[in-house]
Design an enzyme around this catalytic site. Structure first.
Site, PDB file in Angstrom:
ATOM      1  N   GLU A 429     -11.642   1.762  10.732  1.00  0.00           N
ATOM      2  CA  GLU A 429     -10.273   2.214  10.976  1.00  0.00           C
ATOM      3  C   GLU A 429     -10.218   3.737  10.904  1.00  0.00           C
ATOM      4  O   GLU A 429     -10.570   4.338   9.900  1.00  0.00           O
ATOM      5  CB  GLU A 429      -9.369   1.610   9.881  1.00  0.00           C
ATOM      6  N   ASP A 502      -8.961   0.450   5.460  1.00  0.00           N
ATOM      7  CA  ASP A 502      -8.470   0.971   4.185  1.00  0.00           C
ATOM      8  C   ASP A 502      -7.957  -0.152   3.293  1.00  0.00           C
ATOM      9  O   ASP A 502      -7.527  -1.195   3.771  1.00  0.00           O
ATOM     10  CB  ASP A 502      -7.309   1.957   4.418  1.00  0.00           C
ATOM     11  N   ASP A 504      -5.243  -0.591   1.891  1.00  0.00           N
ATOM     12  CA  ASP A 504      -3.790  -0.531   1.736  1.00  0.00           C
ATOM     13  C   ASP A 504      -3.139  -1.487   2.739  1.00  0.00           C
ATOM     14  O   ASP A 504      -3.838  -2.232   3.430  1.00  0.00           O
ATOM     15  CB  ASP A 504      -3.274   0.910   1.925  1.00  0.00           C
ATOM     16  N   ASP A 506      -1.512  -1.025   5.557  1.00  0.00           N
ATOM     17  CA  ASP A 506      -1.878  -0.784   6.955  1.00  0.00           C
ATOM     18  C   ASP A 506      -3.281  -1.294   7.255  1.00  0.00           C
ATOM     19  O   ASP A 506      -3.529  -1.909   8.282  1.00  0.00           O
ATOM     20  CB  ASP A 506      -1.828   0.713   7.267  1.00  0.00           C
TER      21      ASP A 506
END
Ligand code: 0RA
Length: 663
Positions: A429, A502, A504, A506
């Site tokens: 990403e 990541d 998180d 997103d």
């Protein structure tokens, strides 16, 4: 027979039993697949399968499954109870034989449809051998019988321990998995409920009650009067059905067949097939029989009723299955399983049984429901038109060489060796993490493909739109094994496809989008075990020159404890902690000379850190993505990526505690 020779015979049998149990304990994976969480949960399935067998012959309609406070599991049914009389050959209680002799479980009833093949059907003696202890209670003929075992070995002979209530019958098994065998011995309620729900849909007469006594006593009960019709509705909870569900039930040549299906406003084909309650991932003759009959019957119907203009467009089998959700369940007395994972039915007589039955019943249904027939044919026509459009788009793309692996995407940093078995690709990403990964990798066998931002949600797009998306084209050409029906996983340029996003919200969304794409268009990558999820650390803890990485809160706290940062200080760290926001800088906290930083994104790690924590095969952990239940995977993707917000929210809230999507 003299007393002495009787004894020798008895001990000879015992030796065989011990040898059998030892074989299971020595090579548990041969019997239950593996000794990870998956194998652990298979133990419960194995015990439940015996009760299901009893239900399939009509003697049992209730099964209770409970995780007890101490972590053991109890499975109870109201079947006939395992026979307890002295076994004529083994000269000891049949119950003891069933519990201790490999493959002894099914020897009593020949004329039934037993759960067998795949990983199931190895017998409850395997569960016994792999349990630290197991207790079984049988209620039969007004009496209660009991026996206990330790690692498969009976503690004492079977004993009558009391009287039942009037007419009460059944079998209750409680076991505790052996920590000498299993890496984890903690059962997950959600994993168990998933299979129990599936079984309840497949066997509409049974009720399965479940309880988790460990925390708060969570309870759920499954009973589906509508059986497969309700299963299909459940699968399509966030898709729009175009008509009432078609339901076919009958028996042909001693093969009971049950099918439910409906067309939706979606584009994917979702047909799940079962043989004796086992999900046949790889399909087989029952599925072929269904598809053949569907194509032929709908085609005949369309022409007979002038719904297709002659010569205008030819409908293919795929066109008749676009947006189709269905479940096929057949019972086969002696199933032959083939294929890589032994989940493909090979019995040729089953194909003709299903084909004949579906041919007859579907034609009948269409005659009786003309508006439904018309809707279905219209849907299939639209599919054929879209297929034409997609073909044109793909031809165009090919001419531009975009889908050709001769022309690799510019963003790809490929590896130098070319033997797929030793190559891996990290799909990363963001450009900044991609940059670190490119510098940190071992360029000999690791390729990096950075993706920018969110990829297209393939769940909601038509094929031609999907093929226009740059990130998707980059993945198709880097992997180099085609797409959709033409996808061939053996052509993949890498043996491992590792998704690195990541830690998180997103990141997890992007990971789901990527998995959705792979699941819908390169499914065999997943079923062949080539797809993995990278596990970057969440924390770095630094004391002087020493550095430690923690992959979750628990590990962080263990490290802090080792470094003698006491409980109070630790609490402060937790209080200050906020949910990570993508793109923000690392938070650092210093306590007594110990610096704790929480990584917020992959891009924050320098190339060396990324290599040593996440990419170095010697030290990294990567999670293999498996397809435990295809029906459930489909449901997850549809829920996460479909139109309806409510089921998505509910799903995310329920599963938020698990870092990774378990499909
Ligand atoms: C074979 C014969 C009979 C019962 C069973 C198997 C049986 C096994 C299990 C395992 C779990 N629950 C079960 N319930 C029943 C009975 C044959 C007879 O009574 O005539």
């Amino acid at each position: 027979m003299s007393k002495e020779s009787k004894q020798t015979e008895y001990s000879a049998k015992n030796i065989n039993v011990l040898k059998g149990l030892e074989a299971v304990r020595k090579r548990p994976a041969m019997y239950i697949g593996d000794v990870s969480s998956r194998g652990l949960h298979h133990l419960v399935n194995e015990v439940v399968d015996n009760s299901i067998d009893e239900a399939m012959v009509g003697y049992c309609d209730r099964i209770d499954v409970q995780i007890n406070k101490d972590g053991s599991v109890t499975v109870s049914d109201n079947g006939r109870g395992i026979p307890v009389d002295i076994h004529p050959v083994e000269k000891r209680s049949a119950l003891e034989v069933v519990m201790t002799v490999l493959h002894a479980g099914g020897k009593f009833d020949k004329n039934s449809y037993k759960v067998s093949g795949g990983l199931h059907g190895v017998g409850v003696s395997v569960v016994n051998a792999l349990s630290e202890w197991l207790k079984v209670e049988v209620r039969r003929d007004g009496k209660i019988f009991f026996q206990e075992y330790k690692r498969g070995i009976p503690v004492k002979p079977v004993k009558e321990i009391g009287k039942t209530k009037r007419g009460e019958r059944g079998t209750t098994t409680t076991f505790f998995p052996d920590s000498e065998i299993f890496k984890v011995t903690e059962f997950r309620f959600d994993i168990l409920t998933e299979r129990m729900r599936e079984l309840a849909y497949l066997n509409k007469i049974i009720t399965i009650n479940m309880k988790d006594e460990r925390n708060g006593g969570e309870e759920v009960s499954y009973h589906f009067k509508g059986g497969l019709i309700e299963f299909v509705k459940y699968l399509d909870a966030s898709r729009q059905a175009l008509h009432k569900t078609v339901y076919i039930e009958g028996e042909k040549d001693n093969t009971p067949v049950e099918i439910a299906f409906q067309y939706t406003d979606g584009y994917s084909e979702n047909i799940f097939s079962y043989v004796n309650n086992i999900n046949t991932h790889e399909g087989g003759t029952h599925l072929v029989g269904f598809k053949t009959a569907l194509t032929r019957t709908l085609n005949n119907y369309a022409y007979k009723n002038n719904l297709i203009k002659e010569g205008k467009i030819t409908l293919t089998g795929d066109d008749f299955r676009e947006g189709l959700t269905g479940v096929i369940s057949v019972k086969v007395a002696e199933p032959q399983f083939e294929g890589q994972t032994k989940t493909k039915l090979g019995n040729s007589e089953t194909k003709s049984a299903v084909e004949t039955l579906v041919g007859e019943k579907l034609a009948e249904f269409l005659e009786e429901n003309p508006p439904v027939g018309k809707k279905i044919i219209e849907k299939c026509m639209r599919a054929a038109e879209a297929r034409e459009a997609a073909r044109k788009a793909r031809d165009l793309a090919r001419r531009k060489n975009a889908l050709d692996n001769m022309n690799l995407p510019g963003k790809l940093a490929d590896c130098s060796i070319t033997d797929p078995e030793h190559c891996e690709i990290y799909i990363v990403e963001g450009d900044s993490a991609g940059g670190s990964a490119k510098q940190g990798r071992d360029r000999k066998f690791q390729a990096i493909l950075p993706l920018r931002g969110k990829i297209l949600n393939v769940e909601k797009a038509k094929l031609n739109k999907i093929l226009e998306n740059n990130e998707i084209r980059a993945m198709i050409s880097a992997i180099g094994a085609g797409l959709g029906a033409e996808f061939d996983h053996s052509q993949a340029r890498y043996g491992k496809i590792i998704l690195m996003t990541d830690a998180d919200v997103d990141g997890s969304h992007i990971r789901t989008l990527l998995l959705t794409f792979l699941y819908r268009h390169m499914k065999d990558l997943i079923t062949s075990g080539k797809v993995y999820i990278a596990q970057p650390p969440l924390y770095k803890i630094k004391k002087g020159k020493e550095e430690f990485y923690a992959y979750d809160e628990k590990e962080r706290d263990q490290i802090l404890k080792r470094l003698k940062v006491d409980g109070k200080e630790k609490k402060k760290v937790e209080e200050k902690e906020e949910e990570p926001v993508a793109g923000e800088a690392t938070e650092e906290k210093e306590i007594k000379g110990v610096v704790i930083s929480r990584y917020k994104g992959l891009g924050e790690m320098n190339p060396e850190q990324l290599w040593s924590t996440t990419m170095n095969p010697e030290t990294r952990t990567i999670l293999q993505v498996t397809l435990e239940s295809a029906a459930n995977a489909d449901k997850i993707f549809e829920t996460l990526m479909g139109d309806d917000v409510e089921p998505r929210k509910a799903f995310i809230e329920k599963h938020a505690k698990y870092a990774n999507l378990d499909i």
